[in-house]
Design a protein around this motif. Structure first.
Motif, PDB file in Angstrom:
ATOM      1  N   ILE A 128     -54.403  16.497 -13.842  1.00 29.87           N
ATOM      2  CA  ILE A 128     -54.161  17.940 -13.854  1.00 29.87           C
ATOM      3  C   ILE A 128     -52.731  18.242 -14.292  1.00 29.87           C
ATOM      4  O   ILE A 128     -52.465  19.262 -14.948  1.00 29.87           O
ATOM      5  N   GLU A 129     -51.786  17.354 -13.982  1.00 28.98           N
ATOM      6  CA  GLU A 129     -50.414  17.548 -14.451  1.00 28.98           C
ATOM      7  C   GLU A 129     -50.344  17.439 -15.976  1.00 28.98           C
ATOM      8  O   GLU A 129     -49.601  18.179 -16.631  1.00 28.98           O
ATOM      9  N   ILE A 130     -51.112  16.518 -16.547  1.00 26.35           N
ATOM     10  CA  ILE A 130     -51.178  16.393 -18.008  1.00 26.35           C
ATOM     11  C   ILE A 130     -51.759  17.662 -18.620  1.00 26.35           C
ATOM     12  O   ILE A 130     -51.249  18.181 -19.621  1.00 26.35           O
ATOM     13  N   ALA A 131     -52.830  18.176 -18.010  1.00 27.59           N
ATOM     14  CA  ALA A 131     -53.435  19.424 -18.491  1.00 27.59           C
ATOM     15  C   ALA A 131     -52.426  20.573 -18.446  1.00 27.59           C
ATOM     16  O   ALA A 131     -52.355  21.388 -19.371  1.00 27.59           O
TER      17      ALA A 131
ATOM     18  N   LEU B 197     -52.011   2.034 -16.936  1.00 29.80           N
ATOM     19  CA  LEU B 197     -52.641   3.329 -17.173  1.00 29.80           C
ATOM     20  C   LEU B 197     -52.857   3.505 -18.665  1.00 29.80           C
ATOM     21  O   LEU B 197     -51.955   3.244 -19.466  1.00 29.80           O
ATOM     22  N   VAL B 198     -54.060   3.926 -19.036  1.00 30.10           N
ATOM     23  CA  VAL B 198     -54.350   4.273 -20.426  1.00 30.10           C
ATOM     24  C   VAL B 198     -54.858   5.712 -20.427  1.00 30.10           C
ATOM     25  O   VAL B 198     -55.889   6.015 -19.825  1.00 30.10           O
ATOM     26  N   ILE B 199     -54.106   6.576 -21.084  1.00 27.56           N
ATOM     27  CA  ILE B 199     -54.419   7.999 -21.067  1.00 27.56           C
ATOM     28  C   ILE B 199     -54.738   8.460 -22.488  1.00 27.56           C
ATOM     29  O   ILE B 199     -53.962   8.225 -23.419  1.00 27.56           O
ATOM     30  N   GLY B 200     -55.896   9.091 -22.641  1.00 26.73           N
ATOM     31  CA  GLY B 200     -56.328   9.590 -23.944  1.00 26.73           C
ATOM     32  C   GLY B 200     -56.419  11.108 -23.941  1.00 26.73           C
ATOM     33  O   GLY B 200     -56.877  11.702 -22.957  1.00 26.73           O
ATOM     34  N   ILE B 201     -55.987  11.719 -25.039  1.00 21.33           N
ATOM     35  CA  ILE B 201     -56.011  13.178 -25.168  1.00 21.33           C
ATOM     36  C   ILE B 201     -56.623  13.554 -26.507  1.00 21.33           C
ATOM     37  O   ILE B 201     -56.234  13.022 -27.550  1.00 21.33           O
ATOM     38  N   GLY B 202     -57.585  14.444 -26.457  1.00 22.53           N
ATOM     39  CA  GLY B 202     -58.199  14.957 -27.675  1.00 22.53           C
ATOM     40  C   GLY B 202     -58.159  16.476 -27.675  1.00 22.53           C
ATOM     41  O   GLY B 202     -58.526  17.106 -26.677  1.00 22.53           O
TER      42      GLY B 202
ATOM     43  N   ASN C 124     -42.169  14.128 -24.504  1.00 21.76           N
ATOM     44  CA  ASN C 124     -40.919  14.533 -23.861  1.00 21.76           C
ATOM     45  C   ASN C 124     -41.175  15.106 -22.470  1.00 21.76           C
ATOM     46  O   ASN C 124     -40.473  14.770 -21.504  1.00 21.76           O
ATOM     47  N   LYS C 125     -42.168  15.972 -22.365  1.00 16.37           N
ATOM     48  CA  LYS C 125     -42.456  16.616 -21.086  1.00 16.37           C
ATOM     49  C   LYS C 125     -43.100  15.642 -20.104  1.00 16.37           C
ATOM     50  O   LYS C 125     -42.797  15.663 -18.902  1.00 16.37           O
ATOM     51  N   PHE C 126     -43.983  14.781 -20.592  1.00  9.46           N
ATOM     52  CA  PHE C 126     -44.655  13.842 -19.699  1.00  9.46           C
ATOM     53  C   PHE C 126     -43.663  12.878 -19.068  1.00  9.46           C
ATOM     54  O   PHE C 126     -43.726  12.595 -17.866  1.00  9.46           O
ATOM     55  N   GLU C 127     -42.743  12.387 -19.862  1.00  9.76           N
ATOM     56  CA  GLU C 127     -41.806  11.403 -19.320  1.00  9.76           C
ATOM     57  C   GLU C 127     -40.853  12.026 -18.310  1.00  9.76           C
ATOM     58  O   GLU C 127     -40.232  11.320 -17.519  1.00  9.76           O
ATOM     59  N   LYS C 128     -40.732  13.350 -18.308  1.00  9.49           N
ATOM     60  CA  LYS C 128     -39.885  14.029 -17.330  1.00  9.49           C
ATOM     61  C   LYS C 128     -40.595  14.263 -16.000  1.00  9.49           C
ATOM     62  O   LYS C 128     -39.956  14.672 -15.026  1.00  9.49           O
TER      63      LYS C 128
END
Length: 215
Positions: free
Chosen positions: A92-95, A142-147, A185-189
């Motif tokens: 949900i944070e990724i979303a 962790l393997v994260i996929g985004i489409g 950039n945002k994810f790594e923060k």
């Protein structure tokens, strides 16, 4: 697989994530390729992106269609050694990051259909797939996929009534590499503590740095 090349993401400010990017014109699945790279010893932060996926992965074993160049399809690898419960709420944070980028950069208001879909007026624009390798009580990988359907204007018969795209709804062109760099950039923060990127997180906080509420 068709045409493999390494590229640089303009505007990238991360320490790890996206520092190595492998781009494919066509591939079975970015998610599958990340797992193959993981087995070959790939370093944390590796990102795989593709124009087209022939067997793109969605949740619950569904197929994610990536048919048009410049749609957004990427997966990335994080090697870690964190407790399983530390990653609660990660999807949900990724979303939230994705929705925030569209709102701030393009003036577009999208919605989140929990736990992992990005939608507009009830139609799906994107999705997030989070997979992990767990040993004992620790997540080792962790393997994260985004489409994201950014440029797609025509959809397969079986999904045309439930899917849409940024181009179709708003007539806006999203620059793919720029978007991915901003996401990295945002994810790594995200204050995920020592578990992912080595930044200390005070005890009693969640992924977003908020004080956890008692259950």
């Amino acid at each position: 697989m068709e045409f493999k090349n390494e590229l640089k993401l303009k505007g990238l400010k991360t320490k790890e994530l996206g520092r190595k990017v492998i781009y494919y014109k066509e591939i079975d699945s970015t998610q599958n390729e990340i797992w193959r790279q993981y087995e070959q010893g790939a370093t944390s932060g590796l990102l795989i992106m593709a124009d087209k996926q022939t067997k793109g992965q969605g949740t619950h074993g569904r197929i994610w269609h990536t048919d048009e160049p410049n749609n957004i399809a990427f997966s990335f690898l994080i090697r870690t050694d964190c407790k399983v419960q530390t990653m609660e709420g990660l999807t949900i944070e990724i979303a939230n990051i994705i929705v925030e980028i569209f709102r701030k950069k393009y003036g577009i208001n999208l919605n989140i259909k929990e736990p992992n879909d990005i939608v507009y007026k009830g139609k799906k624009i994107g999705g997030i797939l989070t997979q992990s390798k767990v040993v004992g009580e620790k997540i080792k990988c962790l393997v994260i996929g985004i489409g994201l359907n950014t440029m797609q204007e025509k959809f397969a018969e079986e999904i045309k009534d439930i899917a849409t795209s940024i181009k179709k709804e708003f007539d806006i062109e999203v620059e793919r590499n720029e978007f991915i760099a901003e996401f990295c950039n945002k994810f790594e923060k995200l204050p995920t503590g020592t578990d992912l990127f080595g930044n200390k997180l005070p005890l009693g906080t969640d992924l977003a740095g908020r004080a956890k509420q008692p259950k």
